[in-house]
Write a protein that holds these residues in place. Structure first.
Motif, PDB file in Angstrom:
ATOM      1  N   ARG A 151       0.835  -1.191   0.000  1.00 34.20           N
ATOM      2  CA  ARG A 151       0.000   0.000   0.000  1.00 34.20           C
ATOM      3  C   ARG A 151       0.876   1.249   0.000  1.00 34.20           C
ATOM      4  N   GLY A 152       0.409   2.287  -0.648  1.00 31.08           N
ATOM      5  CA  GLY A 152       1.145   3.534  -0.666  1.00 31.08           C
ATOM      6  C   GLY A 152       1.016   4.277   0.649  1.00 31.08           C
ATOM      7  N   SER A 153       1.938   5.189   0.909  1.00 32.88           N
ATOM      8  CA  SER A 153       1.955   5.890   2.177  1.00 32.88           C
ATOM      9  C   SER A 153       0.769   6.830   2.337  1.00 32.88           C
ATOM     10  N   ALA A 154       0.118   7.195   1.238  1.00 33.35           N
ATOM     11  CA  ALA A 154      -0.997   8.134   1.330  1.00 33.35           C
ATOM     12  C   ALA A 154      -2.328   7.434   1.574  1.00 33.35           C
ATOM     13  N   GLU A 155      -2.326   6.107   1.656  1.00 33.35           N
ATOM     14  CA  GLU A 155      -3.563   5.352   1.755  1.00 33.35           C
ATOM     15  C   GLU A 155      -3.727   4.744   3.133  1.00 33.35           C
ATOM     16  N   GLY A 156      -4.954   4.772   3.611  1.00 40.87           N
ATOM     17  CA  GLY A 156      -5.318   3.988   4.778  1.00 40.87           C
ATOM     18  C   GLY A 156      -4.896   4.561   6.113  1.00 40.87           C
ATOM     19  N   ALA A 157      -5.706   4.235   7.128  1.00 39.30           N
ATOM     20  CA  ALA A 157      -5.393   4.612   8.501  1.00 39.30           C
ATOM     21  C   ALA A 157      -4.404   3.613   9.101  1.00 39.30           C
ATOM     22  N   VAL A 158      -3.866   3.973  10.258  1.00 38.68           N
ATOM     23  CA  VAL A 158      -2.980   3.061  10.988  1.00 38.68           C
ATOM     24  C   VAL A 158      -3.798   2.410  12.111  1.00 38.68           C
ATOM     25  N   PHE A 159      -3.865   1.111  12.070  1.00 38.41           N
ATOM     26  CA  PHE A 159      -4.606   0.332  13.074  1.00 38.41           C
ATOM     27  C   PHE A 159      -3.670   0.069  14.254  1.00 38.41           C
ATOM     28  N   VAL A 160      -4.050   0.514  15.443  1.00 38.79           N
ATOM     29  CA  VAL A 160      -3.247   0.325  16.655  1.00 38.79           C
ATOM     30  C   VAL A 160      -3.982  -0.658  17.563  1.00 38.79           C
ATOM     31  N   ARG A 161      -3.375  -1.789  17.809  1.00 33.82           N
ATOM     32  CA  ARG A 161      -3.983  -2.821  18.662  1.00 33.82           C
ATOM     33  C   ARG A 161      -3.219  -2.902  19.976  1.00 33.82           C
ATOM     34  N   CYS A 162      -3.925  -2.598  21.071  1.00 34.55           N
ATOM     35  CA  CYS A 162      -3.359  -2.681  22.421  1.00 34.55           C
ATOM     36  C   CYS A 162      -4.400  -3.374  23.303  1.00 34.55           C
ATOM     37  N   PRO A 163      -4.409  -4.709  23.334  1.00 37.24           N
ATOM     38  CA  PRO A 163      -5.454  -5.433  24.042  1.00 37.24           C
ATOM     39  C   PRO A 163      -5.259  -5.458  25.555  1.00 37.24           C
ATOM     40  N   TYR A 164      -5.073  -4.279  26.133  1.00 41.41           N
ATOM     41  CA  TYR A 164      -4.866  -4.135  27.576  1.00 41.41           C
ATOM     42  C   TYR A 164      -5.490  -2.817  28.012  1.00 41.41           C
ATOM     43  N   VAL A 165      -5.754  -2.691  29.300  1.00 40.32           N
ATOM     44  CA  VAL A 165      -6.296  -1.445  29.834  1.00 40.32           C
ATOM     45  C   VAL A 165      -5.248  -0.340  29.678  1.00 40.32           C
ATOM     46  N   LEU A 166      -5.672   0.809  29.225  1.00 40.09           N
ATOM     47  CA  LEU A 166      -4.736   1.900  28.920  1.00 40.09           C
ATOM     48  C   LEU A 166      -4.409   2.717  30.174  1.00 40.09           C
ATOM     49  N   THR A 167      -3.704   2.089  31.104  1.00 39.99           N
ATOM     50  CA  THR A 167      -3.200   2.792  32.275  1.00 39.99           C
ATOM     51  C   THR A 167      -1.681   2.821  32.202  1.00 39.99           C
ATOM     52  N   ASP A 168      -1.080   3.743  32.918  1.00 38.67           N
ATOM     53  CA  ASP A 168       0.367   3.959  33.004  1.00 38.67           C
ATOM     54  C   ASP A 168       1.132   3.473  31.775  1.00 38.67           C
ATOM     55  N   TYR A 169       1.706   2.286  31.814  1.00 36.62           N
ATOM     56  CA  TYR A 169       2.614   1.802  30.769  1.00 36.62           C
ATOM     57  C   TYR A 169       1.975   1.839  29.378  1.00 36.62           C
ATOM     58  N   PHE A 170       0.850   1.147  29.204  1.00 37.95           N
ATOM     59  CA  PHE A 170       0.241   1.047  27.879  1.00 37.95           C
ATOM     60  C   PHE A 170      -0.364   2.377  27.442  1.00 37.95           C
ATOM     61  N   GLY A 171      -0.925   3.121  28.379  1.00 33.51           N
ATOM     62  CA  GLY A 171      -1.502   4.406  28.031  1.00 33.51           C
ATOM     63  C   GLY A 171      -0.471   5.377  27.497  1.00 33.51           C
ATOM     64  N   VAL A 172       0.725   5.351  28.080  1.00 30.24           N
ATOM     65  CA  VAL A 172       1.795   6.250  27.623  1.00 30.24           C
ATOM     66  C   VAL A 172       2.246   5.872  26.217  1.00 30.24           C
ATOM     67  N   ILE A 173       2.366   4.566  25.946  1.00 28.06           N
ATOM     68  CA  ILE A 173       2.760   4.124  24.604  1.00 28.06           C
ATOM     69  C   ILE A 173       1.742   4.578  23.571  1.00 28.06           C
ATOM     70  N   VAL A 174       0.460   4.328  23.837  1.00 30.02           N
ATOM     71  CA  VAL A 174      -0.587   4.688  22.874  1.00 30.02           C
ATOM     72  C   VAL A 174      -0.640   6.198  22.674  1.00 30.02           C
ATOM     73  N   SER A 175      -0.477   6.969  23.740  1.00 29.91           N
ATOM     74  CA  SER A 175      -0.489   8.425  23.606  1.00 29.91           C
ATOM     75  C   SER A 175       0.650   8.914  22.729  1.00 29.91           C
ATOM     76  N   SER A 176       1.846   8.349  22.918  1.00 28.09           N
ATOM     77  CA  SER A 176       2.990   8.773  22.107  1.00 28.09           C
ATOM     78  C   SER A 176       2.805   8.363  20.646  1.00 28.09           C
ATOM     79  N   ILE A 177       2.186   7.209  20.414  1.00 28.37           N
ATOM     80  CA  ILE A 177       1.886   6.783  19.042  1.00 28.37           C
ATOM     81  C   ILE A 177       0.905   7.754  18.388  1.00 28.37           C
ATOM     82  N   ALA A 178      -0.138   8.120  19.125  1.00 25.82           N
ATOM     83  CA  ALA A 178      -1.144   9.037  18.580  1.00 25.82           C
ATOM     84  C   ALA A 178      -0.521  10.383  18.220  1.00 25.82           C
ATOM     85  N   GLU A 179       0.342  10.893  19.088  1.00 21.07           N
ATOM     86  CA  GLU A 179       0.981  12.173  18.820  1.00 21.07           C
ATOM     87  C   GLU A 179       1.885  12.093  17.592  1.00 21.07           C
ATOM     88  N   ALA A 180       2.640  10.991  17.477  1.00 23.46           N
ATOM     89  CA  ALA A 180       3.549  10.845  16.335  1.00 23.46           C
ATOM     90  C   ALA A 180       2.778  10.669  15.030  1.00 23.46           C
TER      91      ALA A 180
END
Length: 337
Positions: A58-87
């Motif tokens: 797929r080209g870089s201009a197509e499609g969303a990025v699917f982020v799978r984090c099958p855990y509660v978004l507290t401390d460790y996982f929440g920080v990772i997902v937040s940094s991914i969203a910002e980037a």
């Protein structure tokens, strides 16, 4: 090679037809430039003979990025997902998030590559077994694993912390304080991070001429409650440890509770360490000595790798380990005499 009518062409079938490895077929199907043109032609010809056409990247201009984090978004996982969203926002990419404990029960990977709305994926500590991740790789969807649970093939991109080095540092710190009988409250034994940290712990003990005793190891789900149970068991041994190293700050908090109930002073009678350097570890009394993981940088690096894959760039280092840092606070002290 004839195949039964209605049967599905697999990567293994194409590899056998072309006389190449499964990994090579996966690279051709995902459009990696590292495969020689002649080999690419053999794979594509084999796929055509079998009635299958490798999907294009797929080209870089197509499609969303699917982020799978099958855990509660507290401390460790929440920080990772937040940094991914910002980037991803910096790159102008839309994010589709699947998170929470309930997401763990849903099988999403098999149909992910066929979703026209998805251009790539970031999988955080994925519970899926290796063959499912390899199958996704073979379908041509660019993705990066953040903090892999199990060892990955060489052609699957991943980002993690340097677990072995971090564990080695914290155990060396305790050994330097005179501790020799050190209990380990580890994570699930099959986790890659747990195996790496146990290796680092053993390495630091070996440097001071000590072998890790099997009775000093407990493998748990890394929560405060299970950390409490594991610490209580270790502290009830006939010859109790003088220090406990926990898989994360949560488990270390459970260990602090077990020590308090036994009337043990920390760190005068017992030293306790965590891992991750979350807000929780900075809020305990005493404050936790721990190992800081570059959690935000892990998220940003994963996005950077994925953007390069989406743009069709060659990525020489697919498995990235980011340095950890020992943070010494109040929960560790000299071994009691």
């Amino acid at each position: 090679m004839a195949r039964p009518v209605g049967s599905q062409v697999t990567v293994r079938m194409i590899a056998a037809e072309a006389g190449v490895s499964i990994a090579t077929v996966s690279r051709v199907m995902s459009g990696q430039a590292r495969v020689a043109p002649g080999t690419q032609e053999r794979v594509r010809s084999a796929a055509e003979r079998l009635g299958a056409t490798p999907p294009a990247r797929r080209g870089s201009a197509e499609g969303a990025v699917f982020v799978r984090c099958p855990y509660v978004l507290t401390d460790y996982f929440g920080v990772i997902v937040s940094s991914i969203a910002e980037a991803l926002d910096v790159h102008g990419r839309r994010l589709v998030l699947s998170a929470g404990d309930a997401a763990r029960e849903r099988s999403v990977l098999p149909g992910l590559a066929a979703d026209p709305a998805v251009g790539g994926a970031l999988l955080i500590l994925p519970p899926e077994p290796g063959p499912e991740l390899e199958a996704l790789r073979g379908q041509g969807l660019p993705f990066v694993v953040v903090d892999p649970r199990t060892p990955l093939p060489g052609d699957i991109a991943s980002v993690s912390a340097a677990h072995l080095a971090g564990a080695r540092d914290v155990t060396a710190h305790l050994a330097g304080l005179g501790h020799r009988r050190i209990g380990v409250i580890g994570g699930p034994a099959e986790w890659l991070a747990c195996q790496a940290r146990l290796a680092g712990h053993r390495s630091a003990l070996a440097d001071v001429g000590v072998l890790h005793a099997p009775e000093l190891l407990r493998s748990i789900e890394p929560t405060a409650d299970w950390g409490y149970v594991a610490a209580r068991e270790l502290l009830e041994l006939p010859e109790r440890p003088t220090a406990l190293v926990a898989f994360n700050d949560k488990a270390a908090v459970g260990a602090l509770r077990a020590a308090y109930e036994r009337g043990l002073r920390v760190p005068e009678d017992l030293s306790i360490t965590g891992f991750d350097d979350t807000d929780l570890g900075r809020s305990t009394v005493p404050r936790l000595t721990t190992v800081r993981q570059p959690v935000q940088e892990m998220g940003r690096m994963a996005v950077s790798l994925l953007m390069r894959l989406l743009d069709g760039q060659a990525v020489d280092t697919l498995h990235v380990e980011l340095a950890t840092q020992l943070v010494v606070r109040d929960s560790t002290g000299p071994a009691p005499g």
